[in-house]
Design a protein around this motif. Sequence first.
Motif, PDB file in Angstrom:
ATOM      1  N   ALA A  89       0.847  -1.193   0.000  1.00 28.65           N
ATOM      2  CA  ALA A  89       0.000   0.000   0.000  1.00 28.65           C
ATOM      3  C   ALA A  89       0.880   1.240   0.000  1.00 28.65           C
ATOM      4  N   GLU A  90       0.372   2.303  -0.543  1.00 29.46           N
ATOM      5  CA  GLU A  90       1.095   3.584  -0.609  1.00 29.46           C
ATOM      6  C   GLU A  90       1.078   4.312   0.725  1.00 29.46           C
ATOM      7  N   SER A  91       0.103   4.002   1.583  1.00 32.07           N
ATOM      8  CA  SER A  91      -0.051   4.715   2.849  1.00 32.07           C
ATOM      9  C   SER A  91      -0.925   3.884   3.782  1.00 32.07           C
ATOM     10  N   PRO A  92      -0.932   4.215   5.066  1.00 29.20           N
ATOM     11  CA  PRO A  92      -1.851   3.531   5.983  1.00 29.20           C
ATOM     12  C   PRO A  92      -3.307   3.709   5.548  1.00 29.20           C
ATOM     13  N   GLU A  93      -3.641   4.872   5.004  1.00 29.33           N
ATOM     14  CA  GLU A  93      -5.008   5.105   4.543  1.00 29.33           C
ATOM     15  C   GLU A  93      -5.366   4.188   3.375  1.00 29.33           C
ATOM     16  N   ALA A  94      -4.421   3.982   2.460  1.00 34.20           N
ATOM     17  CA  ALA A  94      -4.662   3.080   1.326  1.00 34.20           C
ATOM     18  C   ALA A  94      -4.808   1.640   1.806  1.00 34.20           C
ATOM     19  N   LEU A  95      -3.994   1.244   2.783  1.00 33.33           N
ATOM     20  CA  LEU A  95      -4.124  -0.097   3.351  1.00 33.33           C
ATOM     21  C   LEU A  95      -5.484  -0.248   4.012  1.00 33.33           C
ATOM     22  N   ASP A  96      -5.883   0.723   4.805  1.00 35.01           N
ATOM     23  CA  ASP A  96      -7.180   0.703   5.477  1.00 35.01           C
ATOM     24  C   ASP A  96      -8.306   0.564   4.454  1.00 35.01           C
ATOM     25  N   ALA A  97      -8.246   1.334   3.382  1.00 37.03           N
ATOM     26  CA  ALA A  97      -9.283   1.285   2.349  1.00 37.03           C
ATOM     27  C   ALA A  97      -9.345  -0.102   1.706  1.00 37.03           C
ATOM     28  N   SER A  98      -8.187  -0.689   1.432  1.00 36.09           N
ATOM     29  CA  SER A  98      -8.164  -2.026   0.825  1.00 36.09           C
ATOM     30  C   SER A  98      -8.726  -3.076   1.775  1.00 36.09           C
ATOM     31  N   LEU A  99      -8.312  -3.013   3.032  1.00 36.96           N
ATOM     32  CA  LEU A  99      -8.818  -3.981   4.016  1.00 36.96           C
ATOM     33  C   LEU A  99     -10.330  -3.879   4.172  1.00 36.96           C
ATOM     34  N   ARG A 100     -10.838  -2.675   4.144  1.00 34.58           N
ATOM     35  CA  ARG A 100     -12.281  -2.474   4.333  1.00 34.58           C
ATOM     36  C   ARG A 100     -13.110  -2.957   3.144  1.00 34.58           C
ATOM     37  N   THR A 101     -12.485  -3.232   1.992  1.00 33.96           N
ATOM     38  CA  THR A 101     -13.236  -3.788   0.860  1.00 33.96           C
ATOM     39  C   THR A 101     -13.551  -5.262   1.074  1.00 33.96           C
ATOM     40  N   LEU A 102     -12.841  -5.907   1.994  1.00 33.35           N
ATOM     41  CA  LEU A 102     -13.080  -7.325   2.248  1.00 33.35           C
ATOM     42  C   LEU A 102     -14.409  -7.519   2.979  1.00 33.35           C
ATOM     43  N   PRO A 103     -15.289  -8.340   2.435  1.00 31.87           N
ATOM     44  CA  PRO A 103     -16.585  -8.554   3.076  1.00 31.87           C
ATOM     45  C   PRO A 103     -16.491  -9.071   4.524  1.00 31.87           C
ATOM     46  N   ILE A 104     -15.448  -9.811   4.850  1.00 28.41           N
ATOM     47  CA  ILE A 104     -15.352 -10.341   6.215  1.00 28.41           C
ATOM     48  C   ILE A 104     -14.525  -9.458   7.146  1.00 28.41           C
ATOM     49  N   PHE A 105     -14.129  -8.288   6.687  1.00 28.15           N
ATOM     50  CA  PHE A 105     -13.313  -7.385   7.497  1.00 28.15           C
ATOM     51  C   PHE A 105     -13.909  -7.161   8.885  1.00 28.15           C
ATOM     52  N   ARG A 106     -15.188  -6.878   8.957  1.00 32.54           N
ATOM     53  CA  ARG A 106     -15.809  -6.546  10.242  1.00 32.54           C
ATOM     54  C   ARG A 106     -15.872  -7.724  11.200  1.00 32.54           C
ATOM     55  N   TYR A 107     -15.600  -8.923  10.706  1.00 31.22           N
ATOM     56  CA  TYR A 107     -15.622 -10.122  11.536  1.00 31.22           C
ATOM     57  C   TYR A 107     -14.232 -10.538  11.998  1.00 31.22           C
ATOM     58  N   HIS A 108     -13.251  -9.660  11.870  1.00 31.71           N
ATOM     59  CA  HIS A 108     -11.869  -9.989  12.206  1.00 31.71           C
ATOM     60  C   HIS A 108     -11.218  -8.944  13.092  1.00 31.71           C
ATOM     61  N   SER A 109     -10.293  -9.407  13.879  1.00 31.04           N
ATOM     62  CA  SER A 109      -9.369  -8.547  14.612  1.00 31.04           C
ATOM     63  C   SER A 109      -8.114  -8.495  13.745  1.00 31.04           C
ATOM     64  N   ILE A 110      -7.579  -7.315  13.514  1.00 32.30           N
ATOM     65  CA  ILE A 110      -6.471  -7.138  12.582  1.00 32.30           C
ATOM     66  C   ILE A 110      -5.230  -6.658  13.324  1.00 32.30           C
ATOM     67  N   GLU A 111      -4.098  -7.297  13.027  1.00 32.07           N
ATOM     68  CA  GLU A 111      -2.802  -6.859  13.547  1.00 32.07           C
ATOM     69  C   GLU A 111      -1.943  -6.492  12.347  1.00 32.07           C
ATOM     70  N   ILE A 112      -1.363  -5.295  12.357  1.00 29.09           N
ATOM     71  CA  ILE A 112      -0.596  -4.804  11.207  1.00 29.09           C
ATOM     72  C   ILE A 112       0.803  -4.411  11.648  1.00 29.09           C
ATOM     73  N   THR A 113       1.773  -4.824  10.843  1.00 31.30           N
ATOM     74  CA  THR A 113       3.154  -4.413  11.063  1.00 31.30           C
ATOM     75  C   THR A 113       3.697  -3.865   9.758  1.00 31.30           C
ATOM     76  N   ALA A 114       4.156  -2.616   9.774  1.00 32.30           N
ATOM     77  CA  ALA A 114       4.806  -2.046   8.595  1.00 32.30           C
ATOM     78  C   ALA A 114       6.192  -2.672   8.486  1.00 32.30           C
ATOM     79  N   LEU A 115       6.587  -3.041   7.283  1.00 30.51           N
ATOM     80  CA  LEU A 115       7.867  -3.707   7.054  1.00 30.51           C
ATOM     81  C   LEU A 115       8.814  -2.798   6.281  1.00 30.51           C
TER      82      LEU A 115
END
Length: 132
Positions: A89-115
């Motif tokens: 992703a280009e930014s945390p906002e772009a990552l957030d937007a991509s993750l939120r397109t997933l239909p099961i996003f709201r059913y998950h706890s997400i852990e993120i590490t920038a590499l």
Amino acid sequence: MTHRDISATLMSQHDITSCVPCRSTILGVTVNYLVKATPTGELSTLSAEERDELMARERAVATALIGAGTIAWLWRLPDSGTSVGIWNAESPEALDASLRTLPIFRYHSIEITALTAHPAFPTPVRATAGAA
């Protein structure tokens, strides 16, 4: 922001962009993120039909994200519903937007590490192995 600023952060599914430091906004490059998604109990409250329909939509969206290069790698942890992936992703906002397109996003706890690249391997290992 320095290399030390990029750290693992346990994320709730509702607060991704405010907690993920990101070098991409400084360097103007795509950042890889390690994304670990663990299902919450809410998923089990769906009927089998609702779950099947949700998972079919999830596969379609994930396949499109893979095709676009947003999801680079994806694994499932054995004996769990947890998935682990490398996302671009280009930014945390772009990552957030991509993750939120997933239909099961709201059913998950997400852990993120920038590499970031390891100083001992500034070039991908595959690229240097092929050159030898």
